[in-house]
Design a protein around this motif. Structure first.
Motif, PDB file in Angstrom:
ATOM      1  N   LEU A   1       0.809  -1.213   0.000  1.00  0.00           N
ATOM      2  CA  LEU A   1       0.000   0.000   0.000  1.00  0.00           C
ATOM      3  C   LEU A   1       0.845   1.268   0.000  1.00  0.00           C
ATOM      4  O   LEU A   1       0.317   2.371  -0.092  1.00  0.00           O
ATOM      5  N   GLY A   2       2.156   1.109   0.116  1.00  0.00           N
ATOM      6  CA  GLY A   2       3.056   2.245   0.000  1.00  0.00           C
ATOM      7  C   GLY A   2       3.576   2.834   1.289  1.00  0.00           C
ATOM      8  O   GLY A   2       4.177   3.913   1.287  1.00  0.00           O
ATOM      9  N   LEU A   3       3.388   2.138   2.429  1.00  0.00           N
ATOM     10  CA  LEU A   3       3.917   2.652   3.691  1.00  0.00           C
ATOM     11  C   LEU A   3       5.442   2.630   3.662  1.00  0.00           C
ATOM     12  O   LEU A   3       6.050   1.616   3.332  1.00  0.00           O
ATOM     13  N   LYS A   4       6.037   3.750   4.001  1.00  0.00           N
ATOM     14  CA  LYS A   4       7.495   3.824   4.055  1.00  0.00           C
ATOM     15  C   LYS A   4       8.022   3.239   5.369  1.00  0.00           C
ATOM     16  O   LYS A   4       9.133   2.720   5.423  1.00  0.00           O
ATOM     17  N   ARG A   5       7.214   3.324   6.392  1.00  0.00           N
ATOM     18  CA  ARG A   5       7.618   2.813   7.701  1.00  0.00           C
ATOM     19  C   ARG A   5       7.393   1.310   7.765  1.00  0.00           C
ATOM     20  O   ARG A   5       6.338   0.811   7.417  1.00  0.00           O
ATOM     21  N   GLN A   6       8.382   0.584   8.213  1.00  0.00           N
ATOM     22  CA  GLN A   6       8.275  -0.867   8.348  1.00  0.00           C
ATOM     23  C   GLN A   6       7.598  -1.207   9.675  1.00  0.00           C
ATOM     24  O   GLN A   6       8.139  -0.959  10.745  1.00  0.00           O
TER      25      GLN A   6
END
Length: 312
Positions: A119-124
């Motif tokens: 979905l494009g979350l940069k945070r892991q």
């Protein structure tokens, strides 16, 4: 003593998860409490609470309420994602950058971890598994296959209006596909017992598993899912689609996995039910091995990771 507030739905899966967590955390020196989010709170009382609490733990839905309605700092909130809808709704309401603001971002299955990336979350997000109190469900393993249990949201196919299928309620329940269980059980010549038709709380559910010999999970998608874990702890045959955390939790004897595709699900599930119905010895052996594997689901096996999260 560090103080934690679980701001959440107090019933069914969320109730089971968080009230049990409170018990295990208190035994390890953390004072955790459940604050039901289905009540109204004044901003003043929530500000007073925030002043004496170390951290709030909630889903994206609860996060929005705490931040927007009560002006709680995101840095005082641990956000835990339990379902795809959690991710989608927060993106829709606040944008994808909002996931960078909470103190910690957590998911409860590898599936959700992968979905967050897609979905494009940069945070892991951190991965923390859900557990159960296996002592609550423990019983003698089932001895023969006569009654199949269904422990999720139950509906028949005709209950859904195509024009309303995008509503949260319809989408969430449509994923459960209880009608497929009904079809497979009928074909196998067994009885079906549905928890939702007469159970009103997670507190009463341990008794349900004692009255069935097998539990089937027919969902096309899950964030994690508790019924399979609970049924396994009760020594019941567990049949589930490979959704939520089941693929990783069921390895090495946790239960049986069937295809998600509807016709294949019905065919394979019916075949398994017919086999174990006709072979009670093999059925008993399978139930015992499933119950043995279920020891790994107990909160005592997972609580260290949760303590690390809450005290970091």
């Amino acid at each position: 003593m560090k103080r934690i507030i679980f701001y959440t739905e107090p019933e069914w899966a969320f109730g089971s998860i968080h009230y049990e967590l409170c018990k295990y955390l208190f035994a390890r020196g953390l004072n955790a409490e459940v604050l039901p989010w289905n009540r109204s709170y004044r901003r003043a009382e929530m500000k007073e609470l925030a002043a004496v609490v170390d951290v709030f733990v909630t889903s994206p839905q609860g996060y929005i309420r705490l931040v927007d309605n009560h002006q709680i700092s995101p840095n005082k909130i641990i956000m835990i994602v339990h379902a795809r809808l959690d991710l989608v709704e927060l993106i829709k309401q606040k944008g994808i950058k909002e996931f960078a603001k909470p103190r910690e971002l957590v998911v409860v299955s590898k599936h959700l971890q992968q979905l967050a990336k897609q979905l494009g979350l940069k945070r892991q997000p951190k991965l923390l598994h859900l557990g159960i109190n296996t002592d609550l469900f423990a019983s003698k393993p089932a001895t023969s296959l006569k009654v199949v249990g269904y422990a999720g949201a139950f509906h028949i196919r005709e209950e859904f209006d195509d024009e309303l299928i995008d509503s949260d309620y319809q989408e969430q329940n449509a994923l459960k596909r209880a009608y497929l269980v009904q079809e497979a059980v009928q074909k196998a010549g067994l009885k079906l017992k549905v928890a939702q038709l007469y159970h009103n709380s997670f507190v009463t559910m341990p008794g349900f598993y004692h009255k069935v010999d097998c539990v089937i999970v027919s969902s096309s998608a899950e964030g994690a899912g508790l019924p399979a874990l609970e049924a396994a702890a009760a020594g019941r045959l567990v049949i589930s689609t490979p959704v939520g955390h089941w693929p990783e939790r069921s390895k090495d004897g946790g239960g049986l996995v069937v295809p998600i595709h509807e016709s294949k699900f019905v065919a394979e599930t019916t075949k398994l039910l017919q086999y174990y119905k006709a072979h009670p010895k093999e059925f008993r052996q399978k139930c015992r091995s499933i119950q043995e594997h279920a020891k790994s689901y107990d909160w005592s096996e997972l609580i260290d990771d949760w303590i690390s999260l809450l005290t970091s």
